[in-house]
Design an enzyme around this catalytic site. Structure first.
Site, mmCIF file in Angstrom:
data_model
loop_
_atom_site.group_PDB
_atom_site.id
_atom_site.type_symbol
_atom_site.label_atom_id
_atom_site.label_comp_id
_atom_site.label_asym_id
_atom_site.label_seq_id
_atom_site.Cartn_x
_atom_site.Cartn_y
_atom_site.Cartn_z
ATOM 1 C CB SER A 21 -1.347 -61.992 73.693
ATOM 2 O OG SER A 21 -0.837 -63.295 73.545
ATOM 3 C CG LEU A 22 -0.351 -62.607 67.458
ATOM 4 C CD1 LEU A 22 0.808 -62.773 66.473
ATOM 5 C CD2 LEU A 22 -1.645 -62.355 66.693
ATOM 6 C CE LYS A 72 8.480 -64.160 78.456
ATOM 7 N NZ LYS A 72 9.230 -64.431 77.238
ATOM 8 C CG ASP A 108 10.691 -67.507 75.451
ATOM 9 O OD1 ASP A 108 9.699 -67.610 74.715
ATOM 10 O OD2 ASP A 108 10.724 -66.802 76.477
ATOM 11 N N GLY A 135 16.455 -59.774 77.597
ATOM 12 C CA GLY A 135 15.903 -61.072 77.985
ATOM 13 C C GLY A 135 15.819 -62.050 76.818
ATOM 14 C CB ALA A 136 14.265 -61.833 73.454
#
Ligand code: NAP
Length: 273
Positions: A21-22, A72, A108, A135-136
């Protein structure tokens, strides 16, 4: 102050896997720039350990945490309050804790809209073509239609209609036809992502898309997917998934701390990562 003191609060991202993860780099940079005493870490949490994590978050008085795949939706039953967008999407990416009360949000969709504005694109009218229905894709679709765009989602199989989505669907074979009248095209599939060997069978739809229409890829590894390279060669403005990632992080940080990162801070971290 940014130094760790007795008042420093902990923030984190939870998911599985999460070590790539960033988010820690982005959020710690926000705190450093704002001179706020928060520290952000990544914790590998699964559905099995999610309940324990909530107990720990309460015990340690964490200010909040981000939630990534595959948690999520799994966090929903553990929350005390769920904001309307997150409830409609059945997806939470930001949890704020105050006095043992957990509130869930989803940044998001708004993060993607903020990234489009940073590209000088106002998503207020016309048609957006989204590749994928996962999802996205659904979160971005809902945000774009809330802003006033007509959304068409391309599915390789007959997609399940999400009840909160005011969108239509097209078959993968009809991409070029739909692209011809679109103002925006977004890849929300994993095609082109590091470690994913799938490729687009054809880029005809980019030829059909009006040249001033931006092409966005939600993928950020690699920074420039084959799709973005092909789009750039055809003269389209392009945007990768980093801008989306950083803008949704900025909105989460605003919920966690009450302080929205400055536009210069957002631009600086985007250039760094
Ligand atoms: P997901 O829920 O698994 O959805 C993936 C979608 O892609 C599904 O509709 C799937 O179709 C479709 N798809 C996969 N392979 C395909 C192919 N060969 N041809 C046509 N359609 C195909 O995944 P997600 O969570 O939405 O994530 C999608 C992408 O967005 C990933 O690359 C992820 O890294 C990226 N992402 C980026 C950010 C960011 O902050 N930038 C945030 C979230 C996600 P089926 O339903 O038919 O399988």
């Amino acid at each position: 102050m940014f130094e760790i003191t007795g008042e420093t609060r902990l923030l984190s991202v939870i998911g599985h896997p999460v070590s790539h993860s960033l988010s820690p780099v982005i959020h710690n940079f926000f705190s450093k720039c704002a001179k706020l005493s928060f520290r952000y870490m990544a914790f590998d949490v699964t559905e099995e350990t999610l309940g324990d994590f909530f107990t720990s978050a309460k015990t340690l008085n964490m200010a909040g945490f981000n939630v990534t795949m595959p948690l999520k939706e799994a966090v929903l039953p553990l929350l005390d309050i769920i904001d309307a967008n997150a409830k409609a999407y059945r997806s939470v990416n930001t949890v704020v804790q105050k006095d043992g009360i957990f509130t869930g949000y989803n940044t998001d969709g708004k993060g993607f809209i903020a990234a489009l504005h940073a590209l000088s694109f106002a998503p207020t009218s016309g048609t957006a073509l989204i590749l994928g229905t996962g999802g996205a894709a659904r979160t971005v679709a809902a945000a774009l239609s809330q802003c006033g765009m007509t959304v068409i989602m391309a599915s390789r199989r007959s997609a399940q209609l999400a009840p909160y989505l005011d969108t239509t669907y097209c078959a993968w074979n009809d991409l070029a036809q739909v692209a011809a009248s679109a103002r925006l095209c977004i890849n929300a599939t994993p095609i082109g992502m590091h470690g994913n060997s799938q490729v687009f069978a054809s880029y005809d739809f980019l030829d059909a898309l009006p040249q001033d229409a931006p092409v966005c890829d939600l993928i950020y590894a690699p920074r420039k997917t084959q799709l973005l390279q092909e789009a750039e060669q055809r003269g389209h403005p392009i945007m990768n998934g980093l801008s989306h990632l950083v803008h949704q992080a900025a909105l989460s940080y605003g919920y966690f701390t009450g302080h929205m990162p400055e536009p210069d801070t957002i631009a600086e971290i985007l250039a760094k990562i």
